[in-house]
Write a protein that holds these residues in place. Structure first.
Motif, PDB file in Angstrom:
ATOM      1  N   ALA A 115      38.882 -15.615 -26.964  1.00  0.00           N
ATOM      2  CA  ALA A 115      37.634 -15.457 -26.216  1.00  0.00           C
ATOM      3  C   ALA A 115      37.914 -15.122 -24.757  1.00  0.00           C
ATOM      4  O   ALA A 115      37.419 -14.119 -24.226  1.00  0.00           O
ATOM      5  CB  ALA A 115      36.807 -16.743 -26.320  1.00  0.00           C
ATOM      6  N   THR A 137      39.626 -11.639 -24.400  1.00  0.00           N
ATOM      7  CA  THR A 137      38.758 -10.510 -24.716  1.00  0.00           C
ATOM      8  C   THR A 137      37.782 -10.259 -23.571  1.00  0.00           C
ATOM      9  O   THR A 137      37.595  -9.123 -23.126  1.00  0.00           O
ATOM     10  CB  THR A 137      37.984 -10.784 -26.020  1.00  0.00           C
ATOM     11  OG1 THR A 137      38.903 -11.233 -27.005  1.00  0.00           O
ATOM     12  CG2 THR A 137      37.299  -9.546 -26.513  1.00  0.00           C
ATOM     13  N   THR A 184      28.873  -7.524 -26.386  1.00  0.00           N
ATOM     14  CA  THR A 184      28.815  -8.171 -27.699  1.00  0.00           C
ATOM     15  C   THR A 184      28.294  -7.235 -28.780  1.00  0.00           C
ATOM     16  O   THR A 184      28.715  -7.333 -29.922  1.00  0.00           O
ATOM     17  CB  THR A 184      27.931  -9.431 -27.672  1.00  0.00           C
ATOM     18  OG1 THR A 184      26.682  -9.085 -27.077  1.00  0.00           O
ATOM     19  CG2 THR A 184      28.597 -10.539 -26.874  1.00  0.00           C
TER      20      THR A 184
END
Lengths: 311, 299
Positions: B110, B113, B206
């Motif tokens: 997480a 990224t 996202t």
């Protein structure tokens, strides 16, 4: 395809084209993307930048595990390290290990990949056989090999004696121990280099090979003049990564031999560990690790230059 | 001469790239037999230590100590496994390993990224400098940090906590770099449409960038997981409490404590190896491809 680019090289800072298209709203929402980077920067600063700076500071002090009364000692630790025979011998061990492990780790990996790529059936079996050891935790690897190297009933000596040869002190003979460690390391980690080569082979265009075949070049000829040259970039990458990885050897040696017999397998990083955590001299340990770091940087720079010239 | 037959092989292509390059060996029988036997011998050599460990773990301690090249010197028994699971800390260590590796994987993936996206698309000040520092940090050998990190953990009173084991592992400049390079390759036009429609950067990330990057994110996650599961030095140094140890660390202590109980050592070793072997069998193709796309694994 990206395998061919030396990943260790400095990032090519792309001109970011300033994205004038980005509407102002999103800019204010995320402060130009800064929030995305923030969590990483926090852990990066806390657990990488800080320790690097703190370690550098510690290397200039007489810090010990007992903490109290740390004093600034300037370059005393460094001068001491340069005159410390244990630093030199453990550095020598590290270099020796790097040489005897890197050569097979590159060549065996290449051979494995070429063979597997040659189109024989059952690819997944070969892949599993060669790569599986890489998945094992270091303790498991060393447990298995301690067993194989066991002097009386271990597989190694049983094989030798059944062939009528003298048993070998795999881990107890000073002149053999480092080779035993290297053999274990090749078995354990060659799978990763093998996969890098295999991936590179699979992404090579077939056209050159086909053209050479049509021109009547035999299999060996094509291997030497077509395939291997095309793998040059991968070889550079694999060799560079391998040298750096081998220089950092610690885990398997620490568990397998604790640096013995008689310090013959003790690498520099184990010396750092011994001095810092067993001898409680954190300042001195830091100085030795910074000397090692400097060597790593020099080696990387030399490698980059060497391979640039070659290309 | 037989090279003319190559085009005929074309229709077999859809069977994925399993067949490799049919050209490499030519079409004679001999090279194939040679290559095949070399492969088999090599594979046997590579699998032998494994098989020997399995055989050892399936015998009683007494039988193991009998010499003889046959892998089975006595009766087959699961007693070593039973003993390990009954009294050892192995189940607890396995839980710790899993818990720590999963958390490290989720957090690292997480954080990396997001950071990679920020570095790739961001316009904030100091972006280039920060990126350069991150890339330079790839060179720092993790072992260099051990001593000061330990000091730091002592200072924060975090020695012997999950936090101390996990957090330092979340810093993965290499993964940020790999991901950034991948994001750089995604054409911006795709995102600009969404931006013009008023989507926030997070939304763009996202719903457009992440879905396109699934393979690389999976690759990063897989390698972070392998690295975390197998990490030895840091967990070894920062945990003394046997209840907090990971499998690799715990096993190192077992080896010292049990001395020469090889059947049990091998049994626990194989138990520790099992999850990753299963994972490899499940994700083989993905792992191979991920090495191809990232060019790197591990930390």
């Amino acid at each position: 395809m990206t395998t061919t680019a030396p990943a260790g090289a400095a990032a090519p800072p792309q001109p970011p084209s300033a994205t004038p298209a980005a509407p102002r709203r999103s800019r204010s929402l995320t402060r130009g993307g800064g929030l995305f980077v923030l969590p990483f920067l926090v852990v990066f600063a806390l657990f990488l930048v800080w320790p690097v700076v703190q370690g550098l500071w510690m290397s200039l002090t007489d810090a010990s595990l007992s903490l109290r009364g740390t004093e600034f000692v300037g370059f005393a630790n460094y001068t001491e390290a340069f005159g410390d025979p244990d630093v030199w011998s453990s550095l020598g061990n590290t270099v020796f290990f790097t040489v005897i492990s890197c050569v097979p780790l590159v060549l065996v990996a290449l051979a494995m990949a070429l063979l597997v790529h040659s189109g024989l059936a059952g690819q997944w079996v070969w892949r599993l056989a060669y790569f599986a050891p890489y998945l094992l935790p270091v303790t498991v690897v060393t447990l298995i090999w301690t067993w194989l190297y066991q002097p009386d009933i271990g597989l190694g000596n049983q094989l030798l004696t059944s062939l009528g040869m003298e048993p070998v002190g795999w881990l107890s003979d000073e002149s053999v121990a480092m080779w035993s460690v290297a053999a274990l390391t090749v078995w354990w980690t060659v799978g990763f280099n093998f996969l890098l080569y295999l991936a590179a082979l699979q992404s090579l265009p077939v056209t050159y090979d086909e053209a050479a075949a049509l021109d009547g070049a035999g299999a060996w000829r094509r291997l030497w003049s077509v395939t291997l040259p095309q793998l040059r970039h991968t070889t550079v990458l694999v060799a560079m990564l391998q040298v750096l990885a081998s220089l950092k050897v610690f885990d398997q040696i620490y568990i397998l031999t604790k640096g013995g017999p008689n310090g013959s397998t003790r690498p520099i990083l184990e010396y750092v560990y011994d001095v810092g955590f067993t001898g409680y001299r954190l300042g001195y340990a830091s100085a030795v690790s910074y000397i090692f770091f400097a060597i790593v940087i020099v080696v990387s720079v030399l490698q980059l230059r060497f391979f640039r010239q070659e290309g | 001469m037989s090279a003319i037959s190559t085009p005929v092989r074309r229709p077999r292509r859809p069977r994925r790239e399993e067949s490799g390059s049919p050209l490499l060996l030519g079409h004679g029988r001999l090279p194939k037999v040679l290559a095949g036997s070399t492969l088999t011998v090599l594979a046997a050599v590579w699998l032998l230590p494994f098989l020997w460990a399995v055989a050892t773990s399936l015998q009683s301690e007494q039988d193991v100590m009998k010499s003889g090249l046959s892998p089975f010197k006595g009766a087959f028994t699961l007693s070593a496994y039973r003993q390990i699971l009954d009294r050892g800390n192995v189940p607890a260590w396995a839980f710790n390993s899993l818990f720590i590796s999963v958390l490290v994987t989720v957090l690292t993936t997480a954080v990396s990224t997001l950071a990679a996206y920020g570095f790739s698309r961001g316009t904030f000040r100091g972006r280039r400098t920060l990126l350069a520092i991150t890339v330079a940090a790839i060179m720092v050998p993790p072992q260099l940090l051990i001593v000061p990190l330990f000091e730091q953990m002592t200072m924060f009173h975090l020695v012997d906590t999950y936090t101390a084991v996990i957090l330092p592992q979340v810093v993965a400049p290499m993964m940020v770099f790999i991901l950034k390079r991948f994001f750089d390759g995604i054409p911006r036009e795709l995102e600009d449409a969404a931006r013009i429609d008023g989507a926030s950067e997070l939304r763009v990330f996202t719903s457009i960038v992440l879905p396109l990057s699934r393979p690389i994110v999976a690759a990063v996650a897989i390698f972070v997981f392998i690295g975390a599961w197998n990490n030895f030095m840091w967990p070894f140094i920062v945990t003394n409490d046997p209840d907090l140890m990971t499998l690799p660390v715990g096993l190192a202590t077992v080896k010292d404590a049990y001395g020469i109980q090889y059947a049990q050592s091998m049994a626990s070793a194989l138990l520790a190896a099992l999850p990753l072997i299963v994972m490899f069998l499940l994700f083989q193709r993905r792992i191979v491809n991920s090495v191809a796309t990232t060019g790197l694994g591990g930390g």
